[in-house]
Design an enzyme around this catalytic site. Structure first.
Site, PDB file in Angstrom:
ATOM      1  N   ARG A  61       0.742  -1.326   0.068  1.00 23.28           N
ATOM      2  CA  ARG A  61       0.058  -0.071  -0.055  1.00 23.28           C
ATOM      3  C   ARG A  61       1.079   1.228  -0.100  1.00 23.28           C
ATOM      4  O   ARG A  61       0.268   2.353  -0.220  1.00 23.28           O
ATOM      5  CB  ARG A  61      -1.055  -0.115   1.154  1.00 23.28           C
ATOM      6  CG  ARG A  61      -2.110  -0.939   1.128  1.00 23.28           C
ATOM      7  CD  ARG A  61      -2.895  -1.049   2.391  1.00 23.28           C
ATOM      8  NE  ARG A  61      -2.456  -0.370   3.169  1.00 23.28           N
ATOM      9  CZ  ARG A  61      -3.017   0.226   4.336  1.00 23.28           C
ATOM     10  NH1 ARG A  61      -4.413   0.036   4.555  1.00 23.28           N
ATOM     11  NH2 ARG A  61      -2.512   0.939   5.052  1.00 23.28           N
ATOM     12  N   ASN A  62       2.263   1.034   0.279  1.00 23.68           N
ATOM     13  CA  ASN A  62       2.983   2.251   0.204  1.00 23.68           C
ATOM     14  C   ASN A  62       3.212   2.537  -1.309  1.00 23.68           C
ATOM     15  O   ASN A  62       3.304   1.562  -2.233  1.00 23.68           O
ATOM     16  CB  ASN A  62       4.204   1.927   0.877  1.00 23.68           C
ATOM     17  CG  ASN A  62       5.071   3.066   1.105  1.00 23.68           C
ATOM     18  OD1 ASN A  62       5.610   3.979   0.191  1.00 23.68           O
ATOM     19  ND2 ASN A  62       5.402   3.692   2.305  1.00 23.68           N
ATOM     20  N   GLN A  63       3.154   4.173  -1.545  1.00 24.05           N
ATOM     21  CA  GLN A  63       2.878   4.492  -2.865  1.00 24.05           C
ATOM     22  C   GLN A  63       4.480   4.701  -3.489  1.00 24.05           C
ATOM     23  O   GLN A  63       4.896   5.299  -4.615  1.00 24.05           O
ATOM     24  CB  GLN A  63       2.167   5.545  -3.085  1.00 24.05           C
ATOM     25  CG  GLN A  63       0.744   5.114  -2.840  1.00 24.05           C
ATOM     26  CD  GLN A  63      -0.096   6.374  -2.714  1.00 24.05           C
ATOM     27  OE1 GLN A  63       0.345   7.505  -2.192  1.00 24.05           O
ATOM     28  NE2 GLN A  63      -1.374   6.130  -3.038  1.00 24.05           N
ATOM     29  N   SER A  66       5.255   8.835   1.016  1.00 24.51           N
ATOM     30  CA  SER A  66       4.530   7.893   0.080  1.00 24.51           C
ATOM     31  C   SER A  66       3.788   6.852   0.949  1.00 24.51           C
ATOM     32  O   SER A  66       3.053   6.021   0.535  1.00 24.51           O
ATOM     33  CB  SER A  66       5.547   7.099  -0.669  1.00 24.51           C
ATOM     34  OG  SER A  66       6.619   6.582   0.279  1.00 24.51           O
TER      35      SER A  66
END
Length: 163
Positions: free
Chosen positions: A40-42, A141
């Site tokens: 889920r970290n962008q 992020s």
């Protein structure tokens, strides 16, 4: 439970022009021994857009290699700290990585980018007034930082001018 967490070694070589600094790896990253392992970290999507490569489609080692090919390095501001969970707000008793020594060892370094507020606050303090590097505070992020992807991307794309 609060555990002592440690950052990973820097991912750099002599070609690095942009050094991206996080705060401290989260639980999933630590468990997998990979920068930005939480799906889920962008980070990988954002950096992929910056370097115009689909980093998310690559295996971890190839992601790191691609970043270095694009002259981007990675590290964390915090060397170790106690923290329960993954949130920066839970960081206690931290010790800093030697950012200044690393930055000074990179002959082509033009910019230091801080991934999120904690990284920017602690990183700026660690660097002091040294160096002529551009310093860029980026929106985190992390999935915990709920700014839209497009707004994050607008800020992250400013890194292109240093590559």
């Amino acid at each position: 439970m609060t555990d002592l967490k440690r950052s990973f070694p820097p991912v750099v070589d002599e070609r690095v022009r942009v050094l991206v600094l996080g705060s401290l790896p989260g639980e999933e990253s630590l468990a997998r021994a990979q920068y930005y392992a939480n799906p889920r970290n962008q980070f990988w999507r954002l950096m992929g857009a910056v370097v115009e490569r689909d980093l998310s489609a690559l295996g971890y080692d190839k992601r790191l290699h691609a970043l270095l090919e694009c002259r981007v390095g990675l590290w964390d501001v915090i060397g170790s700290a106690t923290r329960s969970g993954s949130l920066d707000a839970a960081i206690r008793d931290h010790s800093a990585n030697d950012l200044l020594a690393l930055a000074q060892s990179l002959p082509d370094l033009q910019a230091i980018a801080f991934n999120g507020g904690t990284s920017a606050r602690l990183g700026q303090r660690a660097l002091g007034e040294a160096g002529n590097w551009e310093r860029i505070a980026l929106p985190s992020s992390s999935p915990a930082y709920t700014l839209s992807f497009d707004k994050k991307l607008d800020a992250w794309l400013t890194l292109r001018r240093f590559l």
